[in-house]
Design a protein around this motif. Structure first.
Motif, PDB file in Angstrom:
ATOM      1  N   GLY A   2       0.825  -1.197   0.000  1.00 41.52           N
ATOM      2  CA  GLY A   2       0.000   0.000   0.000  1.00 41.52           C
ATOM      3  C   GLY A   2       0.858   1.246   0.000  1.00 41.52           C
ATOM      4  O   GLY A   2       1.961   1.251   0.549  1.00 41.52           O
ATOM      5  N   ALA A   3       0.344   2.310  -0.608  1.00 40.82           N
ATOM      6  CA  ALA A   3       1.114   3.544  -0.686  1.00 40.82           C
ATOM      7  C   ALA A   3       1.163   4.288   0.635  1.00 40.82           C
ATOM      8  O   ALA A   3       2.152   4.960   0.946  1.00 40.82           O
ATOM      9  N   ALA A   4       0.135   4.171   1.424  1.00 47.70           N
ATOM     10  CA  ALA A   4       0.050   4.946   2.662  1.00 47.70           C
ATOM     11  C   ALA A   4       1.039   4.438   3.696  1.00 47.70           C
ATOM     12  O   ALA A   4       1.263   3.223   3.811  1.00 47.70           O
ATOM     13  N   PRO A   5       1.637   5.325   4.476  1.00 45.43           N
ATOM     14  CA  PRO A   5       2.519   4.889   5.572  1.00 45.43           C
ATOM     15  C   PRO A   5       1.840   3.886   6.499  1.00 45.43           C
ATOM     16  O   PRO A   5       2.481   2.956   6.994  1.00 45.43           O
ATOM     17  N   GLU A   6       0.535   4.047   6.712  1.00 43.17           N
ATOM     18  CA  GLU A   6      -0.189   3.138   7.604  1.00 43.17           C
ATOM     19  C   GLU A   6      -0.183   1.706   7.070  1.00 43.17           C
ATOM     20  O   GLU A   6      -0.189   0.749   7.856  1.00 43.17           O
ATOM     21  N   SER A   7      -0.167   1.547   5.759  1.00 43.20           N
ATOM     22  CA  SER A   7      -0.110   0.206   5.175  1.00 43.20           C
ATOM     23  C   SER A   7       1.218  -0.468   5.505  1.00 43.20           C
ATOM     24  O   SER A   7       1.269  -1.660   5.834  1.00 43.20           O
ATOM     25  N   CYS A   8       2.308   0.310   5.415  1.00 40.88           N
ATOM     26  CA  CYS A   8       3.625  -0.230   5.762  1.00 40.88           C
ATOM     27  C   CYS A   8       3.667  -0.643   7.232  1.00 40.88           C
ATOM     28  O   CYS A   8       4.197  -1.698   7.579  1.00 40.88           O
ATOM     29  N   ALA A   9       3.095   0.211   8.093  1.00 43.12           N
ATOM     30  CA  ALA A   9       3.092  -0.087   9.526  1.00 43.12           C
ATOM     31  C   ALA A   9       2.333  -1.377   9.809  1.00 43.12           C
ATOM     32  O   ALA A   9       2.788  -2.235  10.585  1.00 43.12           O
ATOM     33  N   GLU A  10       1.176  -1.555   9.182  1.00 46.26           N
ATOM     34  CA  GLU A  10       0.389  -2.762   9.407  1.00 46.26           C
ATOM     35  C   GLU A  10       1.128  -3.995   8.897  1.00 46.26           C
ATOM     36  O   GLU A  10       1.096  -5.062   9.543  1.00 46.26           O
ATOM     37  N   THR A  11       1.814  -3.879   7.779  1.00 47.56           N
ATOM     38  CA  THR A  11       2.583  -5.005   7.255  1.00 47.56           C
ATOM     39  C   THR A  11       3.681  -5.416   8.232  1.00 47.56           C
ATOM     40  O   THR A  11       3.915  -6.620   8.435  1.00 47.56           O
ATOM     41  N   ILE A  12       4.345  -4.461   8.852  1.00 44.09           N
ATOM     42  CA  ILE A  12       5.381  -4.788   9.838  1.00 44.09           C
ATOM     43  C   ILE A  12       4.773  -5.510  11.032  1.00 44.09           C
ATOM     44  O   ILE A  12       5.306  -6.527  11.507  1.00 44.09           O
ATOM     45  N   ARG A  13       3.646  -5.023  11.533  1.00 43.52           N
ATOM     46  CA  ARG A  13       3.007  -5.680  12.682  1.00 43.52           C
ATOM     47  C   ARG A  13       2.633  -7.119  12.348  1.00 43.52           C
ATOM     48  O   ARG A  13       2.847  -8.039  13.157  1.00 43.52           O
ATOM     49  N   LEU A  14       2.097  -7.342  11.153  1.00 47.66           N
ATOM     50  CA  LEU A  14       1.729  -8.699  10.750  1.00 47.66           C
ATOM     51  C   LEU A  14       2.967  -9.575  10.546  1.00 47.66           C
ATOM     52  O   LEU A  14       2.927 -10.780  10.826  1.00 47.66           O
ATOM     53  N   ALA A  15       4.060  -8.979  10.076  1.00 43.83           N
ATOM     54  CA  ALA A  15       5.299  -9.737   9.892  1.00 43.83           C
ATOM     55  C   ALA A  15       5.828 -10.242  11.223  1.00 43.83           C
ATOM     56  O   ALA A  15       6.291 -11.390  11.328  1.00 43.83           O
ATOM     57  N   VAL A  16       5.773  -9.403  12.238  1.00 44.68           N
ATOM     58  CA  VAL A  16       6.227  -9.835  13.569  1.00 44.68           C
ATOM     59  C   VAL A  16       5.335 -10.967  14.079  1.00 44.68           C
ATOM     60  O   VAL A  16       5.824 -11.960  14.639  1.00 44.68           O
ATOM     61  N   GLU A  17       4.036 -10.854  13.861  1.00 47.29           N
ATOM     62  CA  GLU A  17       3.116 -11.909  14.284  1.00 47.29           C
ATOM     63  C   GLU A  17       3.419 -13.226  13.582  1.00 47.29           C
ATOM     64  O   GLU A  17       3.174 -14.308  14.136  1.00 47.29           O
ATOM     65  N   ALA A  18       3.967 -13.157  12.377  1.00 48.73           N
ATOM     66  CA  ALA A  18       4.309 -14.365  11.618  1.00 48.73           C
ATOM     67  C   ALA A  18       5.608 -15.001  12.088  1.00 48.73           C
ATOM     68  O   ALA A  18       6.000 -16.057  11.583  1.00 48.73           O
TER      69      ALA A  18
ATOM     70  N   ALA B 197      10.161   8.425   2.643  1.00 52.34           N
ATOM     71  CA  ALA B 197      10.733   8.512   3.986  1.00 52.34           C
ATOM     72  C   ALA B 197       9.651   8.388   5.052  1.00 52.34           C
ATOM     73  O   ALA B 197       9.866   7.768   6.106  1.00 52.34           O
ATOM     74  N   GLU B 198       8.471   8.942   4.790  1.00 54.49           N
ATOM     75  CA  GLU B 198       7.366   8.820   5.742  1.00 54.49           C
ATOM     76  C   GLU B 198       6.939   7.363   5.886  1.00 54.49           C
ATOM     77  O   GLU B 198       6.596   6.909   6.982  1.00 54.49           O
ATOM     78  N   ARG B 199       6.974   6.636   4.795  1.00 54.16           N
ATOM     79  CA  ARG B 199       6.617   5.211   4.834  1.00 54.16           C
ATOM     80  C   ARG B 199       7.612   4.430   5.682  1.00 54.16           C
ATOM     81  O   ARG B 199       7.240   3.563   6.480  1.00 54.16           O
ATOM     82  N   VAL B 200       8.897   4.736   5.515  1.00 54.58           N
ATOM     83  CA  VAL B 200       9.916   4.082   6.336  1.00 54.58           C
ATOM     84  C   VAL B 200       9.739   4.455   7.806  1.00 54.58           C
ATOM     85  O   VAL B 200       9.820   3.598   8.691  1.00 54.58           O
TER      86      VAL B 200
END
Length: 276
Positions: free
Chosen positions: A92-108, A133-136
């Motif tokens: 996803g383009a939004a920074p929030e999409s990146c954040a959610e992907t990281i949270r799910l990655a940790v859960e995995a 940079a905002e996404r990172v």
């Protein structure tokens, strides 16, 4: 069973010790077991290798986040090694999409992962620097306090934009945003790699196995590289062997490919080697 915390600790230490280390890219649980048995100390998933195994192209639009993380979870569970993941552009383009992907990655069960600055829009392939940079930064914030090493990728060279100055600006911005590891796939020569490594203070990952690059681990370590991945090249090597075997049978009517194939006994031995 090695805990996620202990895997993360081991992964962080690999980035701190002298020299460079190789982190190969299995595409499924079986290839992960083989690479672990060979002696590698950490693994990274490959979105390309997984996509090819599923009969898809390597794109976030072709492989869902759920499918990619299910594949990553299978690799995590196959060995006791730390596993980092190719998380494409964060889905996803939004920074929030990146954040959610990281949270799910940790859960995995992952202890690391990479976020790209590629848009998957051929007309405008790279996110504008401020948004990138905002996404990172959002990914960094999502990983805060969690056992996770975040890699930020500058994709210029894979999308027809061989601009070293802009690539360095992006990596420096990602470092400022808090990324743990920096990565610019497709750099074409050791001078460019050396320049990137000297322009940032965080560990740098490079990918080998792309067409044209023939540097050794020693070459890359001397240039300042800390981590060396192989992307989808191991998976493509396996697919190449499959295609050569198929052509031999169809075109020659012979089966000499079996001379170089792994024996069934060796393959079974890797698959019986359960993680501790």
């Amino acid at each position: 069973m090695v805990s996620q915390i202990d895997k993360h600790r081991a992964f962080v230490e690999l980035h701190r010790r002298p020299g460079a280390f190789v982190i190969p890219n299995p595409w499924d649980a079986g290839s992960a077991r083989i690479l672990a048995a060979l002696g590698f100390e950490a693994l990274a998933t490959t979105s390309a290798g997984f996509a090819f195994s599923a009969g898809r192209i390597d794109a976030a639009t072709a492989i869902s986040r759920e499918a990619l993380l299910d594949n990553a979870r299978a690799i995590v569970e196959a060995t006791d090694l730390p596993v980092s993941a190719d998380l494409q552009n964060g889905f996803g383009a939004a920074p929030e999409s990146c954040a959610e992907t990281i949270r799910l990655a940790v859960e995995a069960g992952l202890v690391g992962g990479s976020i790209e600055d590629a848009t998957e829009d051929a007309a405008d392939p790279i996110f504008e620097l401020e948004l990138a940079a905002e996404r990172v930064a959002a990914a960094v914030e999502a990983a805060r306090g969690l056992p996770f090493v975040l890699t930020a990728r500058a994709e210029n060279y894979l999308h027809g934009r061989p601009d070293l100055d802009d690539t360095i600006r992006r990596l420096q911005a990602f470092e400022k945003a808090g990324a743990d590891v920096l990565y610019a796939p497709g750099l074409r020569d050791l001078d460019a790699i050396r320049t990137v490594c000297s322009a940032v203070s965080r560990p740098v990952n490079v990918v080998m196995g792309l067409t044209g690059a023939r540097f050794t681990v020693a070459d890359l370590a001397e240039a300042g590289v800390k981590r060396i991945s192989v992307g989808g090249s191991f998976a493509r090597a396996a697919l190449g062997a499959l295609a050569r075997a198929g052509r031999e049978v169809l075109e020659e009517g012979t089966f000499t490919y079996a001379d170089e194939a792994m024996s069934g006994q060796e393959a079974a031995a890797y698959m019986r080697d359960e993680p501790a």
